[in-house]
Each structure stands twice: as structure tokens, then as C-alpha cells.
Design a protein around this motif. Structure first.
Motif, PDB file in Angstrom:
ATOM      1  N   ALA A   1     -42.878 -28.413  18.521  1.00 17.15           N
ATOM      2  CA  ALA A   1     -43.089 -27.050  17.803  1.00 17.15           C
ATOM      3  C   ALA A   1     -44.455 -26.977  17.316  1.00 17.15           C
ATOM      4  O   ALA A   1     -44.947 -25.722  17.671  1.00 17.15           O
ATOM      5  CB  ALA A   1     -42.140 -27.337  16.533  1.00 17.15           C
ATOM      6  N   LYS A   2     -45.194 -27.986  17.028  1.00 16.44           N
ATOM      7  CA  LYS A   2     -46.811 -27.823  16.592  1.00 16.44           C
ATOM      8  C   LYS A   2     -47.294 -27.151  17.924  1.00 16.44           C
ATOM      9  O   LYS A   2     -48.087 -26.363  17.880  1.00 16.44           O
ATOM     10  CB  LYS A   2     -47.274 -28.945  16.323  1.00 16.44           C
ATOM     11  CG  LYS A   2     -46.815 -29.555  14.933  1.00 16.44           C
ATOM     12  CD  LYS A   2     -47.351 -28.595  13.609  1.00 16.44           C
ATOM     13  CE  LYS A   2     -46.827 -29.104  12.404  1.00 16.44           C
ATOM     14  NZ  LYS A   2     -47.176 -28.453  11.371  1.00 16.44           N
ATOM     15  N   LEU A   3     -47.186 -27.696  19.125  1.00 21.16           N
ATOM     16  CA  LEU A   3     -47.975 -27.443  20.027  1.00 21.16           C
ATOM     17  C   LEU A   3     -47.362 -26.178  20.752  1.00 21.16           C
ATOM     18  O   LEU A   3     -48.355 -25.769  21.484  1.00 21.16           O
ATOM     19  CB  LEU A   3     -47.885 -28.854  21.229  1.00 21.16           C
ATOM     20  CG  LEU A   3     -48.463 -29.732  20.687  1.00 21.16           C
ATOM     21  CD1 LEU A   3     -48.406 -30.953  22.056  1.00 21.16           C
ATOM     22  CD2 LEU A   3     -50.092 -29.881  20.611  1.00 21.16           C
ATOM     23  N   ARG A   4     -46.311 -25.805  20.528  1.00 20.04           N
ATOM     24  CA  ARG A   4     -45.713 -24.572  21.098  1.00 20.04           C
ATOM     25  C   ARG A   4     -46.341 -23.343  20.097  1.00 20.04           C
ATOM     26  O   ARG A   4     -47.068 -22.555  20.594  1.00 20.04           O
ATOM     27  CB  ARG A   4     -44.203 -24.440  20.569  1.00 20.04           C
ATOM     28  CG  ARG A   4     -43.637 -23.065  20.705  1.00 20.04           C
ATOM     29  CD  ARG A   4     -43.255 -22.577  22.162  1.00 20.04           C
ATOM     30  NE  ARG A   4     -44.272 -21.980  22.696  1.00 20.04           N
ATOM     31  CZ  ARG A   4     -44.368 -21.371  24.087  1.00 20.04           C
ATOM     32  NH1 ARG A   4     -43.363 -21.764  24.765  1.00 20.04           N
ATOM     33  NH2 ARG A   4     -45.586 -20.976  24.706  1.00 20.04           N
ATOM     34  N   ARG A   5     -46.793 -23.518  18.797  1.00 17.36           N
ATOM     35  CA  ARG A   5     -47.315 -22.662  18.075  1.00 17.36           C
ATOM     36  C   ARG A   5     -48.842 -22.525  18.453  1.00 17.36           C
ATOM     37  O   ARG A   5     -49.559 -21.418  18.596  1.00 17.36           O
ATOM     38  CB  ARG A   5     -47.045 -23.098  16.570  1.00 17.36           C
ATOM     39  CG  ARG A   5     -47.972 -22.027  15.618  1.00 17.36           C
ATOM     40  CD  ARG A   5     -47.639 -20.681  15.670  1.00 17.36           C
ATOM     41  NE  ARG A   5     -48.181 -20.020  14.664  1.00 17.36           N
ATOM     42  CZ  ARG A   5     -48.677 -18.540  14.862  1.00 17.36           C
ATOM     43  NH1 ARG A   5     -47.940 -17.999  15.879  1.00 17.36           N
ATOM     44  NH2 ARG A   5     -49.296 -18.023  13.955  1.00 17.36           N
TER      45      ARG A   5
END
Length: 459
Positions: free
Chosen positions: A383-387
Motif C-alpha cells: 500500500a505504501k509503495l503503491r501510493r
């Protein structure tokens, strides 16, 4: 915009403050980005300083890791020697300098006793010969290396003092508290650029040193690249012309500083580095300056004001301190707020502020994503790397997007992101190291019209 007339040899400073001064009724946060540009620097001089000891006002310490691991492979030490000699060649004539070998302790390489010497043809030749004799042995205690640099540089407050630190391994020969204490003792004495060679060093450790000492951090995966990197670092250090510059923030009335961050050319949170210099006045260190441009994001918390009643809520200035403690104000600019019920006015987002917020969030998402990955929290990491990837692509930062894609894979049809199972240590460390660098996003289109910049030059 505000400019200045500075002492001979110092750069000319100019500042532009970009913000949307309009807040909704009851609004309490004012965001501003100050773009500070220094031009016309004359290397080798320092504002407000007397003539230095020796033949110049630059002072340089080269800290070279010579621990046992530098021999595995042997190309690391041989490249470090070549890079150190290239750095010596890049020093300006008359620069006060020394070379220190770092193991579990700090040992003088050149000169043999603990002091700085002026660079000339003789000392350059002797120093390079001494570097050729370096051998790898022992452990790693970076705090001891930094303290040695402090002892060497502290006697020269009139000089622009700088160190470069190269390591290939973990800080294993001292405690984390030892390193933290050493960094704190060196703050205000010199700046330090850090380089990690190979993939066995710890990004967080070197980032702590570079951040604490207002320097840069880079990964040099291939030892063969050290020569070019060291040369660039030293040339940049030799271009500095004014030392010990602070960003001063005055907050009249009940306003207070929520945060101060450098956001260009790299992200550095200066909030906790504040030093009070008077009632409602705080100084934030920015280090030494040559001909360059930097952006600072300032957030102020204010009491809501009356409708359509403009208020100056802050004053920003750059202040240089001489070796004798005298201060020179280099430039000044105001920050303003005006409360309105005009939806069109208070909902505008200044492009500079938006850019600053975006790159800061992207950096944070990358670092938190990598930390979650290391801890095995796949969902959070994804989720963090997607953002972070979304932010990189939205801003046109193709370089960072490419680095993120080295650790994740994106389904070309669904856009679903998954962590790669075969991520190399080099790719992960490169992403971590580069995540705070924002110079690639330097833009000239900061916006025009209401809220783009302050119309008052001095507020």
C-alpha cells in the motif's frame, strides 16, 4: 522578492515566498515555500570572517574506511585510495586538509600528527603517497572518525569546514548511542557528506550522520565510480563561500512554527534543530552556501483573524554568523494570511506548496514501505509503495518511479502492485537512499496570480 547587499566575497541572496495567503474563516494553518537563491559566490572567502590560518579559508577532512571488510573484494580499498587521491587533487591551493583512516578508531594518515596542513605541491604529493600505504584491518566506529574530524576542524571557526566520510560496513565497533553523541558534538562545527560503497552498509546509519551534519548521502554500488563521486563532492565543497547560515523565522503575536523542512534539492526536516534567538524567533541551520538554490517549506499555526483583514503572520530571513559571532542578515521576506469567505480564493493550492507536499509524502511513503517490507508486512508495504509510485508518476518523476519498480511489479492490465520476491540489496538500498532527493523535480513554473508569491519584498 527580496535581495541584499552582502560583504565582499559573499554570495548575493534572493528569496521568493510562494503561498496562498487566503484562508477560510476559522482557518489556522499557513503554508509557504521559500525559494532561496545564492549567486555570485567567490570561493575561498567567508562572510564576516577574518583571514584564516594558512593560505585559505576552506578546511577539509577526508575520512576513509579502512576496516577489514574493505578488502572484500580488494577493489573497494584500491578504489577508495584512488578516490581519496582524486579528492586531494580537487582541493583548492591553500586549503587546510587532513586524511584520516577509520577502523574501530581514527588514525591519522596525513599528516601523521593530529592537525590540518595547507595544501601545496609538497603536501599534496606527500598525502597521496601516504594514501597509497593504506591497509585494511579492524572494525568500524564512525563516531570516532567524526570526533577526530571535530578535533581537526574545531580550531578554525573562520573557515568553511567540511568532511567527506566513506564506509562500506555497519557501525559495529560502538553503540548506537556513541554514534548519536558524536554527531551531536559535531553539529555546528562542520558539515559532512557521506558515501556508502557496496551493499553491506546501513542506510539508516549513514543517513543519521548526513542529516545530523547537513550533508548529502549517496550509494556508490560500484567502487569504480568512487573517483568521479569524490571529485564532485570536493568540487562542490570548494564552491562554498559563506558558512554557518541559518533560516530565521519570526512569528509575531500568537503564531507559532509547526514545521520547517528543506524540500529541495533534498528533503531534510529542520524542525527539531531550532535554536531560540529571541522572543518568538527561531533559527534553523542550513549549513554552508555557494552558488545554489534551495526550497524550504514552512508551516505556521495562527489564530483566526477577521474577514478580509490581511495579517503578517511570519517573517523569514537568512542570517550568517561570522567566526566572532557577529550576525549579517542576508535577506528578508514576509508571510501573510487573510481570511475570506470566497471559496475560489481559499481553495486554491499554490503549485510550489503542492509540489513540496507531494515530494515529502512520496519520500515518507517509500521509507515506510521499505520498513514494512523488511518487517514482513506485505500488505502495508504494498500500500505504501503503491501510493509512492502514484505520486512519482503524477509529478513526472520517472527516475523515482523506475526505482520503485525495481522492488515492486505492476500488472499492466489491472494496475495491481505486488512486491518482487527477487529484490537485490542494491536496488532496495538505492531506493531508500534516493527517496529524499528532489533536485530532479526543480521546476520554474511556480504559479502566477493570487497566492503565487508575496507582493511585498520586506513585509
Amino acid at each position: 522578492m527580496a535581495a541584499n547587499e552582502n560583504p565582499a566575497g559573499a554570495p548575493d541572496f534572493d528569496v521568493e515566498v510562494f503561498q496562498n495567503r487566503y484562508l477560510p474563516l476559522g482557518g489556522t494553518e499557513v503554508h509557504a515555500v521559500a525559494t532561496v537563491t545564492a549567486t555570485g559566490a567567490a570561493p575561498g572567502t567567508a562572510s564576516g570572517a577574518a583571514a584564516g590560518v594558512g593560505t585559505g579559508l576552506a578546511a577539509e577532512v577526508i575520512l576513509v574506511d579502512t576496516s577489514g571488510s574493505m578488502d572484500f573484494p580488494s577493489s573497494k580499498l584500491s578504489s577508495a585510495k584512488l578516490a581519496t587521491k582524486a579528492a586531494i587533487d580537487s582541493l583548492r591551493e591553500g586549503t587546510l586538509f587532513a586524511v584520516v583512516a577509520g577502523t574501530g578508531m581514527a588514525s591519522m594518515v596525513y599528516p601523521t600528527d593530529e592537525r590540518l596542513v595547507p595544501l601545496d605541491a609538497h603536501t599534496r604529493r606527500e598525502a597521496k603517497r601516504a594514501v597509497d600505504r593504506l591497509r585494511a584491518r579492524g572494525g568500524t566506529a564512525m563516531g570516532q572518525w567524526l570526533l577526530a574530524a571535530r578535533r581537526l576542524l574545531e580550531p578554525y571557526p573562520q573557515a568553511i569546514r567540511h568532511a567527506i566520510l566513506l564506509t562500506d560496513g555497519k557501525d559495529e565497533s560502538e553503540t548506537a548511542a556513541d554514534l548519536t553523541e558524536a554527531i551531536e558534538r559535531c553539529q555546528g562545527v562542520f558539515t559532512c557528506d557521506c558515501r556508502g560503497v557496496g551493499t553491506d552498509w546501513v542506510v539508516a546509519e549513514l543517513r543519521q550522520v548526513a542529516s545530523g551534519l547537513l550533508g548529502s548521502l549517496s550509494m556508490v554500488a560500484d567502487p569504480a565510480d568512487l573517483i568521479a563521486d569524490f571529485t564532485e563532492v570536493i568540487e562542490n565543497a570548494m564552491g562554498k563561500a559563506v558558512a554557518d547560515v541559518s533560516l530565521r523565522v519570526r512569528t509575531p503575536g500568537s503564531a507559532r512554527v509547526k514545521f520547517v523542512k528543506q524540500v529541495m534539492p533534498s528533503i531534510e526536516d529542520l524542525t527539531h534543530r531550532r535554536t531560540d534567538s529571541g522572543t518568538n524567533i527561531g533559527d534553523y541551520p542550513t549549513g554552508s552556501w555557494g552558488a545554489e538554490t534551495r526550497d524550504y517549506h514552512i508551516c505556521l499555526e495562527v489564530e483566526p483573524g477577521d474577514l478580509n483583514d490581511p495579517v503578517r503572520v511570519g517573517v523569514l530571513s537568512l542570517v550568517a554568523r561570522g567566526a566572532d559571532g557577529t550576525e549579517t542578515e542576508l535577506v528578508r521576506e514576509g508571510v501573510f494570511a487573510e481570511w475570506t469567505d470566497d471559496l475560489d480564493l481559499f481553495t486554491r493550492v499554490n503549485p510550489k506548496v503542492q509540489e513540496s507536499t507531494g515530494v515529502t509524502e512520496m519520500s515518507q511513503q517509500i521509507q515506510e514501505g521499505l520498513e514494512a517490507r523488511r518487517e514482513g508486512d506485505v500488505d502495508l508495504a504494498t500500500a505504501k509503495l503503491r501510493r509512492a509510485l502514484d505520486l512519482a508518476e503524477e509529478s513526472g518523476d520517472e527516475y523515482t518511479a523506475k526505482l520503485i519498480k525495481n522492488v515492486v511489479v505492476e500488472d499492466p492490465v489491472t494496475g495491481t502492485l505486488k512486491l518482487r520476491s527477487d529484490v537485490s540489496a542494491a536496488h532496495e538500498m538505492e531506493l531508500d537512499t534516493e527517496s529524499v532527493k528532489t533536485y530532479r523535480l526543480r521546476k520554474t513554473s511556480a504559479g502566477t496570480g493570487a497566492g503565487a508569491r508575496n507582493p511585498d519584498s520586506h513585509g
